[in-house]
Scaffold this motif. Structure first.
Motif, PDB file in Angstrom:
ATOM      1  N   TYR A   1      30.725 -16.131 134.558  1.00 14.53           N
ATOM      2  CA  TYR A   1      31.419 -16.141 135.841  1.00 14.53           C
ATOM      3  C   TYR A   1      31.286 -17.521 136.473  1.00 14.53           C
ATOM      4  O   TYR A   1      30.602 -18.390 135.945  1.00 14.53           O
ATOM      5  N   ASP A   2      31.926 -17.692 137.613  1.00 16.56           N
ATOM      6  CA  ASP A   2      31.845 -18.969 138.332  1.00 16.56           C
ATOM      7  C   ASP A   2      30.408 -19.436 138.508  1.00 16.56           C
ATOM      8  O   ASP A   2      30.096 -20.616 138.336  1.00 16.56           O
ATOM      9  N   ARG A   3      29.535 -18.502 138.845  1.00 16.09           N
ATOM     10  CA  ARG A   3      28.162 -18.872 139.175  1.00 16.09           C
ATOM     11  C   ARG A   3      27.116 -17.978 138.523  1.00 16.09           C
ATOM     12  O   ARG A   3      25.961 -17.950 138.961  1.00 16.09           O
ATOM     13  N   ALA A   4      27.505 -17.267 137.482  1.00 19.71           N
ATOM     14  CA  ALA A   4      26.566 -16.339 136.852  1.00 19.71           C
ATOM     15  C   ALA A   4      26.861 -16.189 135.363  1.00 19.71           C
ATOM     16  O   ALA A   4      27.955 -16.473 134.897  1.00 19.71           O
ATOM     17  N   VAL A   5      25.826 -15.754 134.632  1.00 19.27           N
ATOM     18  CA  VAL A   5      25.947 -15.413 133.216  1.00 19.27           C
ATOM     19  C   VAL A   5      25.341 -14.026 133.034  1.00 19.27           C
ATOM     20  O   VAL A   5      24.188 -13.791 133.421  1.00 19.27           O
TER      21      VAL A   5
ATOM     22  N   VAL B   1      28.667 -25.160 130.146  1.00 26.62           N
ATOM     23  CA  VAL B   1      29.165 -26.394 130.752  1.00 26.62           C
ATOM     24  C   VAL B   1      29.735 -26.064 132.122  1.00 26.62           C
ATOM     25  O   VAL B   1      30.288 -24.976 132.341  1.00 26.62           O
ATOM     26  N   THR B   2      29.612 -27.016 133.038  1.00 22.17           N
ATOM     27  CA  THR B   2      30.048 -26.793 134.413  1.00 22.17           C
ATOM     28  C   THR B   2      31.107 -27.810 134.827  1.00 22.17           C
ATOM     29  O   THR B   2      31.386 -28.779 134.121  1.00 22.17           O
ATOM     30  N   THR B   3      31.671 -27.573 135.994  1.00 22.10           N
ATOM     31  CA  THR B   3      32.754 -28.426 136.507  1.00 22.10           C
ATOM     32  C   THR B   3      32.261 -29.785 136.984  1.00 22.10           C
ATOM     33  O   THR B   3      33.075 -30.650 137.301  1.00 22.10           O
ATOM     34  N   LYS B   4      30.955 -29.979 137.052  1.00 20.92           N
ATOM     35  CA  LYS B   4      30.409 -31.284 137.447  1.00 20.92           C
ATOM     36  C   LYS B   4      29.686 -31.955 136.285  1.00 20.92           C
ATOM     37  O   LYS B   4      28.671 -32.628 136.474  1.00 20.92           O
TER      38      LYS B   4
ATOM     39  N   SER C   1      22.316 -24.732 143.566  1.00 25.79           N
ATOM     40  CA  SER C   1      22.585 -25.048 142.163  1.00 25.79           C
ATOM     41  C   SER C   1      24.078 -25.265 141.925  1.00 25.79           C
ATOM     42  O   SER C   1      24.480 -26.198 141.214  1.00 25.79           O
ATOM     43  N   VAL C   2      24.905 -24.408 142.512  1.00 27.61           N
ATOM     44  CA  VAL C   2      26.353 -24.541 142.346  1.00 27.61           C
ATOM     45  C   VAL C   2      26.857 -25.830 142.976  1.00 27.61           C
ATOM     46  O   VAL C   2      27.718 -26.529 142.418  1.00 27.61           O
TER      47      VAL C   2
ATOM     48  N   GLY D   1      27.897 -27.697 139.901  1.00 30.03           N
ATOM     49  CA  GLY D   1      29.264 -27.219 139.771  1.00 30.03           C
ATOM     50  C   GLY D   1      29.325 -25.788 139.251  1.00 30.03           C
ATOM     51  O   GLY D   1      28.305 -25.177 138.911  1.00 30.03           O
ATOM     52  N   GLN D   2      30.518 -25.243 139.180  1.00 25.82           N
ATOM     53  CA  GLN D   2      30.718 -23.882 138.716  1.00 25.82           C
ATOM     54  C   GLN D   2      30.748 -23.831 137.188  1.00 25.82           C
ATOM     55  O   GLN D   2      31.064 -24.813 136.521  1.00 25.82           O
ATOM     56  N   ASN D   3      30.422 -22.677 136.643  1.00 28.82           N
ATOM     57  CA  ASN D   3      30.452 -22.492 135.189  1.00 28.82           C
ATOM     58  C   ASN D   3      31.873 -22.606 134.647  1.00 28.82           C
ATOM     59  O   ASN D   3      32.834 -22.242 135.331  1.00 28.82           O
ATOM     60  N   GLN D   4      31.977 -23.107 133.414  1.00 27.26           N
ATOM     61  CA  GLN D   4      33.291 -23.371 132.845  1.00 27.26           C
ATOM     62  C   GLN D   4      33.463 -22.817 131.423  1.00 27.26           C
ATOM     63  O   GLN D   4      34.522 -22.325 131.072  1.00 27.26           O
TER      64      GLN D   4
END
Length: 329
Positions: free
Chosen positions: A37-41, A83-86, A61-62, A66-69
């Motif tokens: 998810y955006d911020r979770a696994v 991997v994240t958006t940042k 943390s977000v 960044g958000q999860n990708q």
């Protein structure tokens, strides 16, 4: 024709604090699958479908990472990389405990059908964040190859990252340096004439083919192979999949060495590698009828829908391969 067994199941994992679902990836042995998810696994047991554990990142943390990708599993199934958006790669350790959260106790006198899947004991698992690696260029996708990760960036770079977080810069590769060809036997592979702004938007390693299936952000797709076991950058070349011009995502069938490209039109094109010529051959296709699914299309922003379509594509791959049928189109 093709006949799929069973019906789609809706798994209830709708927790607002996790954010929007991004993708679903199974471990290599398919014992577990990760819902990102955006911020979770969230980690699920595959059969039966049981939610085991979730890791939800906080606001701090977000904001920082960044958000999860996207996500990749380590081959042994005990580690994940997100991997994240940042431009961060967040590593998670998955560990089994001695406890069990579910145990199958057959009831005496209860007759079980032969079609009923075997359900064993389901262990309790923990999920902990281990380390965070920072890369450059805006990360687009990630794939696991043996004991390393390959991470693609928006700058057209392929970075090699070890599971302990170390980055091997000497093995990094630029898209503009890769020679491509559609027919390795007749046409010499040459780098792209115009590679400005190109990068890999999707990548997945296929052990059966010994290379990475890929999709570029311009919609073209194919397979990256190497003449060396270590995938030395100087010996990597790309094989185009003819006819793939508007792909948005992909999946591979590890057992039969088939690559499925999901196109923005809603079509799924499947390819296999010709051992004699080294070219990618179009095996078969599946299409969603505009009459029954008006306005439907596959995009990079709804790849979780593609994950569901890939399940159907993989079933089709298995059907055709096991039946020794080849569709020539």
């Amino acid at each position: 024709g093709m006949y799929c067994l069973g019906f789609p199941k809706i798994l209830n994992d709708n927790e607002p604090e996790k954010g929007k679902i991004i993708c679903v990836r199974a471990s290599r042995d398919r014992s577990f699958f990760a819902a990102v998810y955006d911020r979770a696994v969230s980690i699920w047991y595959h059969r039966p479908h049981v939610s085991l554990v979730s890791y939800v990142r906080g606001d701090e943390s977000v904001d920082e990472y960044g958000q999860n990708q996207d996500v990749a599993w380590r081959p042994d199934g005990f580690m994940l990389a997100v991997v994240t958006t940042k431009s961060r790669v967040i590593f998670y350790n998955l560990q089994l405990t001695d406890r069990e959260i579910y145990a199958s106790n057959p009831v005496k006198g209860c007759r079980i059908s032969e079609d009923t899947p075997s359900i064993g004991n389901i262990p309790e698992v923990t999920l902990e964040q281990s380390c965070v690696v920072s890369l450059l260029g805006g990360l687009s996708c990630i794939s696991s190859r043996r004991e390393e990760l390959v991470v693609a960036s928006g700058m057209g770079m392929l970075c090699r990252v070890c599971w302990d977080g170390l980055v091997d810069g000497q093995l990094s590769l630029q898209v503009h340096a890769i020679p491509f060809t559609a027919d390795p036997q007749r046409v010499r592979a040459v780098p792209l004439a115009s590679s400005a702004g190109l990068y890999l938007s999707a990548i997945d390693y296929c052990s059966k083919l010994g290379g990475f299936a890929f999709v570029l952000n311009n919609g073209r797709g194919g397979l990256l192979i190497s003449t060396t076991m270590g995938f030395d950058p100087k010996h990597v070349k790309g094989i185009w999949a003819r006819g793939v011009t508007n792909a948005a995502c992909l999946a591979v069938n590890q057992r039969y060495g088939l690559i499925a490209f999901g196109c923005e039109s809603g079509d799924v094109l499947l390819y296999t590698l010709d051992d004699l010529t080294g070219s990618l051959l179009h095996s078969h296709s599946m299409s969603l009828s505009p009459q029954q699914y008006p306005g439907f299309f596959i995009s990079r922003s709804n790849s979780y829908v593609w994950d569901l379509l890939c399940l159907l594509a993989r079933r089709w791959c298995t059907f055709w391969s096991s039946s020794l049928h080849v569709v020539d189109t």
